[in-house]
Design a protein around this motif. Structure first.
Motif, PDB file in Angstrom:
ATOM      1  N   ASP A  61      37.666  31.126  43.374  1.00  0.00           N
ATOM      2  CA  ASP A  61      38.236  32.323  44.318  1.00  0.00           C
ATOM      3  C   ASP A  61      37.854  33.672  43.935  1.00  0.00           C
ATOM      4  OD1 ASP A  61      39.726  30.337  45.926  1.00  0.00           O
ATOM      5  OD2 ASP A  61      41.601  30.798  45.004  1.00  0.00           O
ATOM      6  N   LEU A  62      37.560  34.349  45.135  1.00  0.00           N
ATOM      7  CA  LEU A  62      37.456  35.881  44.732  1.00  0.00           C
ATOM      8  C   LEU A  62      38.952  36.487  45.037  1.00  0.00           C
ATOM      9  CD1 LEU A  62      34.293  36.835  47.156  1.00  0.00           C
ATOM     10  CD2 LEU A  62      34.494  36.901  44.461  1.00  0.00           C
ATOM     11  N   VAL A  63      39.003  37.151  43.637  1.00  0.00           N
ATOM     12  CA  VAL A  63      40.160  38.010  43.526  1.00  0.00           C
ATOM     13  C   VAL A  63      39.879  39.597  43.547  1.00  0.00           C
ATOM     14  CG1 VAL A  63      42.222  38.265  42.078  1.00  0.00           C
ATOM     15  CG2 VAL A  63      41.309  36.139  42.254  1.00  0.00           C
ATOM     16  N   LEU A  64      40.642  40.490  44.251  1.00  0.00           N
ATOM     17  CA  LEU A  64      40.441  41.725  44.302  1.00  0.00           C
ATOM     18  C   LEU A  64      41.629  42.130  43.964  1.00  0.00           C
ATOM     19  CD1 LEU A  64      39.098  44.144  45.445  1.00  0.00           C
ATOM     20  CD2 LEU A  64      40.299  44.171  47.667  1.00  0.00           C
ATOM     21  N   LEU A  65      41.427  43.137  42.896  1.00  0.00           N
ATOM     22  CA  LEU A  65      42.209  43.919  42.025  1.00  0.00           C
ATOM     23  C   LEU A  65      42.430  45.476  42.435  1.00  0.00           C
ATOM     24  CD1 LEU A  65      41.937  42.691  38.298  1.00  0.00           C
ATOM     25  CD2 LEU A  65      43.469  41.596  40.007  1.00  0.00           C
ATOM     26  N   ALA A  66      43.421  46.073  42.758  1.00  0.00           N
ATOM     27  CA  ALA A  66      43.383  47.263  43.125  1.00  0.00           C
ATOM     28  C   ALA A  66      44.824  48.349  42.471  1.00  0.00           C
ATOM     29  CB  ALA A  66      43.492  47.593  44.783  1.00  0.00           C
ATOM     30  N   GLY A  67      44.357  49.273  41.716  1.00  0.00           N
ATOM     31  CA  GLY A  67      45.114  50.147  41.227  1.00  0.00           C
ATOM     32  C   GLY A  67      45.079  51.522  41.964  1.00  0.00           C
ATOM     33  N   PHE A  68      45.838  52.457  41.779  1.00  0.00           N
ATOM     34  CA  PHE A  68      46.055  53.866  42.433  1.00  0.00           C
ATOM     35  C   PHE A  68      47.199  54.378  41.644  1.00  0.00           C
ATOM     36  CE2 PHE A  68      47.143  50.789  45.543  1.00  0.00           C
ATOM     37  CZ  PHE A  68      48.527  51.115  45.999  1.00  0.00           C
ATOM     38  N   GLY A  69      47.202  55.805  41.600  1.00  0.00           N
ATOM     39  CA  GLY A  69      48.306  56.423  41.073  1.00  0.00           C
ATOM     40  C   GLY A  69      47.931  57.627  40.666  1.00  0.00           C
ATOM     41  N   GLY A  70      48.697  58.073  39.551  1.00  0.00           N
ATOM     42  CA  GLY A  70      48.830  59.350  38.987  1.00  0.00           C
ATOM     43  C   GLY A  70      47.244  60.053  38.970  1.00  0.00           C
ATOM     44  N   GLY A  71      47.368  61.470  39.232  1.00  0.00           N
ATOM     45  CA  GLY A  71      46.080  62.069  38.927  1.00  0.00           C
ATOM     46  C   GLY A  71      45.220  62.655  40.233  1.00  0.00           C
ATOM     47  N   MET A  72      45.218  62.122  41.417  1.00  0.00           N
ATOM     48  CA  MET A  72      45.163  60.702  42.057  1.00  0.00           C
ATOM     49  C   MET A  72      44.044  59.831  41.604  1.00  0.00           C
ATOM     50  SD  MET A  72      47.986  60.625  43.693  1.00  0.00           S
ATOM     51  CE  MET A  72      48.097  59.344  44.512  1.00  0.00           C
ATOM     52  N   ALA A  73      43.847  58.529  41.134  1.00  0.00           N
ATOM     53  CA  ALA A  73      43.179  57.668  40.772  1.00  0.00           C
ATOM     54  C   ALA A  73      43.075  56.704  41.418  1.00  0.00           C
ATOM     55  CB  ALA A  73      43.299  57.687  39.441  1.00  0.00           C
ATOM     56  N   LEU A  74      42.014  55.834  41.647  1.00  0.00           N
ATOM     57  CA  LEU A  74      41.887  54.707  42.129  1.00  0.00           C
ATOM     58  C   LEU A  74      40.857  53.746  41.460  1.00  0.00           C
ATOM     59  CD1 LEU A  74      41.968  52.693  44.595  1.00  0.00           C
ATOM     60  CD2 LEU A  74      40.078  53.818  45.730  1.00  0.00           C
ATOM     61  N   GLY A  75      41.408  52.532  41.187  1.00  0.00           N
ATOM     62  CA  GLY A  75      40.682  51.535  40.329  1.00  0.00           C
ATOM     63  C   GLY A  75      40.458  50.447  41.216  1.00  0.00           C
ATOM     64  N   VAL A  77      45.112  42.365  30.145  1.00  0.00           N
ATOM     65  CA  VAL A  77      44.229  41.193  30.662  1.00  0.00           C
ATOM     66  C   VAL A  77      43.039  40.965  29.567  1.00  0.00           C
ATOM     67  CG1 VAL A  77      42.382  40.144  32.346  1.00  0.00           C
ATOM     68  CG2 VAL A  77      44.336  41.523  33.161  1.00  0.00           C
ATOM     69  N   VAL A  78      43.130  39.523  29.035  1.00  0.00           N
ATOM     70  CA  VAL A  78      42.131  39.578  28.001  1.00  0.00           C
ATOM     71  C   VAL A  78      41.160  38.671  28.140  1.00  0.00           C
ATOM     72  CG1 VAL A  78      42.000  38.260  25.589  1.00  0.00           C
ATOM     73  CG2 VAL A  78      44.066  39.143  26.129  1.00  0.00           C
ATOM     74  N   LEU A  79      39.933  39.211  28.317  1.00  0.00           N
ATOM     75  CA  LEU A  79      38.592  38.666  28.846  1.00  0.00           C
ATOM     76  C   LEU A  79      37.859  37.934  27.974  1.00  0.00           C
ATOM     77  CD1 LEU A  79      37.385  41.944  31.189  1.00  0.00           C
ATOM     78  CD2 LEU A  79      38.830  39.938  31.987  1.00  0.00           C
ATOM     79  N   GLY A  80      37.227  36.828  28.389  1.00  0.00           N
ATOM     80  CA  GLY A  80      36.233  36.259  27.578  1.00  0.00           C
ATOM     81  C   GLY A  80      35.180  35.598  28.308  1.00  0.00           C
ATOM     82  N   PRO A  81      34.233  34.885  27.822  1.00  0.00           N
ATOM     83  CA  PRO A  81      33.022  34.498  28.555  1.00  0.00           C
ATOM     84  C   PRO A  81      33.507  33.704  29.709  1.00  0.00           C
ATOM     85  CG  PRO A  81      32.972  33.756  26.277  1.00  0.00           C
ATOM     86  CD  PRO A  81      34.397  34.364  26.251  1.00  0.00           C
ATOM     87  N   ALA A  82      32.882  34.079  30.729  1.00  0.00           N
ATOM     88  CA  ALA A  82      33.107  33.158  32.071  1.00  0.00           C
ATOM     89  C   ALA A  82      32.305  31.987  32.075  1.00  0.00           C
ATOM     90  CB  ALA A  82      32.437  34.144  33.345  1.00  0.00           C
ATOM     91  N   ALA A  83      33.045  31.045  32.714  1.00  0.00           N
ATOM     92  CA  ALA A  83      32.236  29.595  32.715  1.00  0.00           C
ATOM     93  C   ALA A  83      31.491  29.442  33.800  1.00  0.00           C
ATOM     94  CB  ALA A  83      33.574  28.544  32.612  1.00  0.00           C
ATOM     95  N   GLY A  84      29.917  29.658  33.874  1.00  0.00           N
ATOM     96  CA  GLY A  84      29.343  29.334  34.818  1.00  0.00           C
ATOM     97  C   GLY A  84      28.528  30.815  35.283  1.00  0.00           C
ATOM     98  N   GLU A  85      27.462  30.744  35.997  1.00  0.00           N
ATOM     99  CA  GLU A  85      26.852  31.717  36.622  1.00  0.00           C
ATOM    100  C   GLU A  85      27.791  32.232  37.757  1.00  0.00           C
ATOM    101  OE1 GLU A  85      23.916  34.569  36.570  1.00  0.00           O
ATOM    102  OE2 GLU A  85      23.973  32.787  35.189  1.00  0.00           O
ATOM    103  N   GLY A  86      27.687  33.578  37.990  1.00  0.00           N
ATOM    104  CA  GLY A  86      28.510  34.334  38.947  1.00  0.00           C
ATOM    105  C   GLY A  86      29.810  34.271  39.009  1.00  0.00           C
ATOM    106  N   ARG A  87      30.452  34.014  37.736  1.00  0.00           N
ATOM    107  CA  ARG A  87      31.985  33.875  37.424  1.00  0.00           C
ATOM    108  C   ARG A  87      32.360  35.395  36.491  1.00  0.00           C
ATOM    109  NH1 ARG A  87      34.349  29.030  39.415  1.00  0.00           N
ATOM    110  NH2 ARG A  87      32.644  27.890  40.121  1.00  0.00           N
TER     111      ARG A  87
END
Length: 180
Positions: free
Chosen positions: A160-174, A18-28
């Motif tokens: 929109d609010l988007v929730l990303l969830a990763g989990f796996g080896g180690g056991m790790a959670l992001g 995921v390539v991130l850049g400046p968010a347009a607007g406050e709270g983004r």
């Protein structure tokens, strides 16, 4: 390990970023992140040898310690026991509930696990994005691959609010919370 039928058939191949850049607007943009590890359960998904703890040697290679291993039922139980409470706490700390989440983009472990997880955390399958049916479990790449599918669909609306969830080896959670 091509001889391990418990894992060989489960995984697809993919890469994602995921390539991130400046968010347009406050709270983004990216609002919050959480990383956690559960080392006591690291044996559920691991590559036992070939790292710094057990360096690769002729003996470890002969024993097959360089191969990925997974206890599928144990992973399912781990996800059921640990991911919903972690997500609940993550949202609660921000004054949010599952009803506030417009889109849930989880790691694409398997379909049944995602259905159960979506229902358990209260977002339901109608707000959960999946790609496992097309690409399989692409490991850590599955979250950016699935986020890309959601973005290309045109259904992610401004704010929109988007929730990303990763989990796996180690056991790790992001976890990451994004205001689109």
């Amino acid at each position: 390990n091509r001889e391990d039928r418990r894992t060989t058939i489960l995984f697809g191949d993919g890469a994602g970023a995921v390539v991130l850049g400046p968010a347009a607007g406050e709270g983004r943009g990216v609002l919050a992140n959480r990383l956690a590890s559960f080392a006591a359960d690291r044996h559920l998904i691991e590559v036992p040898g070939g790292g710094s703890r057990i360096p690769a040697t002729a003996e470890t290679l002969a024993e097959g310690l360089q191969y990925f291993t997974m206890n599928g039922r144990g992973v399912r139980d781990f996800v059921a026991a640990n991911v919903p409470p972690a997500i609940d706490a993550f949202l609660s700390e921000r004054g949010l509930t599952p009803a506030d989440i417009a889109h849930f983009v989880p790691h694409q472990a398997n379909g049944r696990m995602l259905e159960n997880l979506s229902e358990e955390i209260g977002v339901g399958t109608d707000r959960t994005w999946t790609t496992y049916e097309r690409y399989g479990n692409t490991g850590s790449a599955s979250v950016p691959i699935t986020l890309d599918r959601a973005a290309r669909s045109g259904r992610l609306a401004d704010g929109d609010l988007v929730l990303l969830a990763g989990f796996g080896g180690g056991m790790a959670l992001g976890l990451s919370l994004i205001r689109w």
